[in-house]
Design an enzyme around this catalytic site. Sequence first.
Site, PDB file in Angstrom:
ATOM      1  N   GLU A   1      36.169  37.293  57.010  1.00 26.45           N
ATOM      2  CA  GLU A   1      37.362  37.047  57.540  1.00 26.45           C
ATOM      3  C   GLU A   1      37.500  37.834  59.267  1.00 26.45           C
ATOM      4  O   GLU A   1      38.614  38.350  59.349  1.00 26.45           O
ATOM      5  CB  GLU A   1      39.053  36.834  57.420  1.00 26.45           C
ATOM      6  CG  GLU A   1      38.984  35.830  56.174  1.00 26.45           C
ATOM      7  CD  GLU A   1      40.044  34.977  56.513  1.00 26.45           C
ATOM      8  OE1 GLU A   1      40.580  35.737  57.684  1.00 26.45           O
ATOM      9  OE2 GLU A   1      39.816  33.720  55.730  1.00 26.45           O
TER      10      GLU A   1
ATOM     11  N   GLU B   1      37.264  31.478  49.225  1.00 24.78           N
ATOM     12  CA  GLU B   1      38.774  30.774  49.389  1.00 24.78           C
ATOM     13  C   GLU B   1      38.958  29.927  49.547  1.00 24.78           C
ATOM     14  O   GLU B   1      38.859  28.850  50.583  1.00 24.78           O
ATOM     15  CB  GLU B   1      39.676  31.726  50.668  1.00 24.78           C
ATOM     16  CG  GLU B   1      39.787  33.932  50.800  1.00 24.78           C
ATOM     17  CD  GLU B   1      40.204  34.314  51.376  1.00 24.78           C
ATOM     18  OE1 GLU B   1      41.115  33.724  51.757  1.00 24.78           O
ATOM     19  OE2 GLU B   1      40.342  35.296  51.795  1.00 24.78           O
TER      20      GLU B   1
HETATM   21  O1  AHR Z   1      44.721  34.501  50.159  1.00 27.85           O
HETATM   22  C1  AHR Z   1      45.766  35.349  51.372  1.00 27.85           C
HETATM   23  C2  AHR Z   1      44.455  35.407  53.058  1.00 27.85           C
HETATM   24  O2  AHR Z   1      44.214  34.849  53.051  1.00 27.85           O
HETATM   25  C3  AHR Z   1      43.891  36.482  52.966  1.00 27.85           C
HETATM   26  O3  AHR Z   1      43.928  37.724  52.763  1.00 27.85           O
HETATM   27  C4  AHR Z   1      42.655  36.000  53.398  1.00 27.85           C
HETATM   28  O4  AHR Z   1      41.127  36.514  53.596  1.00 27.85           O
HETATM   29  C5  AHR Z   1      43.260  34.622  53.886  1.00 27.85           C
HETATM   30  O5  AHR Z   1      43.470  34.903  55.654  1.00 27.85           O
END
Ligand code: AHR
Length: 500
Positions: free
Chosen positions: A171, A290
């Site tokens: 990110e 994610e």
């Molecule tokens: O999954 C939780 C968090 O969400 C992770 O660390 C990050 O990559 C995202 O913002």
Amino acid sequence: MKNAKIILDKDYIIGRVDPRIYGSFIEHLGRAVYGGIYEPGHPMADAQGFRRDVLQMVRKLGVSVVRYPGGNFVSGFNWEDSVGRNRPSRLDLAWFTTESNAVGLHEFADWAKKADTEIMYAINLGTRGPENARDIVEYANHPGGSKFSDMRIANGAKDPLNIKLWCLGNEMDGPWQMGHKTALEYGRIANESAKLMKWVDPSIELVACGSSSSDMPTFGSWELTMLDECYENIDYVSLHRYYGNPTNDTPGFLARSMDMDEFIRTVVSICDAVKGKKHSKKQINLSFDEWNVWYHSREQDEEIWKREKWGPALPLLEDVYNFEDALLAGSMLITLLRNADRVKIACLAQLVNVIAPIMTRNGGGCWAQTIFWPFYHASKYGRGTSLKALVDSPVYSCADYDAVPIIDTAAVLGDDNSVTVFVVSRDLKEDCLLDLDLRAFGDLKLQEHILLHHDDVKAVNTEEHPDTVVPAMGPGGTVDGGKAQIRVPALSWNVLRFAR
Ligand code: AHR
């Protein structure tokens, strides 16, 4: 009762389902590692301190890859702290906790073997750069005879860890990220790191950071700019997306997978536009590394930080998932399957305790949250070839969309010629009679109708009541000459398994 129609044909192919879309994620965050997968002294702990009850549930989910060690955590992480005898405790500025480094790369590699899964290792491109990227690949994958490969051998691993999939940071478009960068800065550092990493081990595959959400103001321009810098040296672009229902709008919440679909299509278009601009022969695919529902625990986390900042293994991001969350998770899996031609990797974020399908109590038991079930079914029955279903469904309108189909579906042709149809009914009140045209597959029978349903959309599973939301046998229906009629209850996740 409503009516909907689905037509399937074995020649209407989207693409092979890459088993890596059934991946997940373990970050050094909250109780994911300490108190989750690892709890020395627990009655179920093995000799290394890994909980056998958790391992059993992870294996049951059939998790193909596990992204590790972060997440936001990785952007301040020094991998050298996690190997060898000297394991310093460090402040983790991503989650305001203290990381003991008791579990590091070797221990996690052992856990991954026990869990029958592969590691997808994220490197730190926040506070670090190409040099450390090169070193960690040499440490993990080079056979021996160099500084870092010999260090690995001295630390007990004679054979390379052979990690095939690597994330170039996490990110990096987000201002919350340690070492946040502009798209141009990131594209340059990703490209230079990628070159060095692949020169050390040309067999690895690399995921570049796309946008951390489709809501980011830079979404689109981020991908265009960074891909322009690193296109030829990377293999996948990442997508991250979490949804929530803070206004208690169930129809709107269940429609959020349509946003996920648009997100995927947009990133595919951008990848292909850059390909065209560069006259490249190479196709970049997607890693949706994610995805989940995340909103239940946000206020609780603020309270924890007020009370216990810098504590180890704080119980952060412990969302308790309800039945409607499982329905959206089902639709998100359906969306991944419907985009199987370009989404080759996906990670349910995360796996244990932290926004997770599996929960544990320190010293106590472990149980499956509601979202465990759609993932389990998709991972078990959704392997083979993804088919393009022609769907005619009634629609409804909600805040963000005018025409949301009440029937959300994906179909997979198994290598054993079975056909599995996954269906989410988004209808709040009425059951639906589903007409399925399966004539192209010959004489199929309905083997099983698995149903996940609860009358209360807010129903949850807990340690005391782990079986509140669990799969049961569905009402099924009739199949005659390749034409099936199946009753799909209102608000439900369904797995229709057809075979000869
Ligand atoms: O999954 C939780 C968090 O969400 C992770 O660390 C990050 O990559 C995202 O913002």
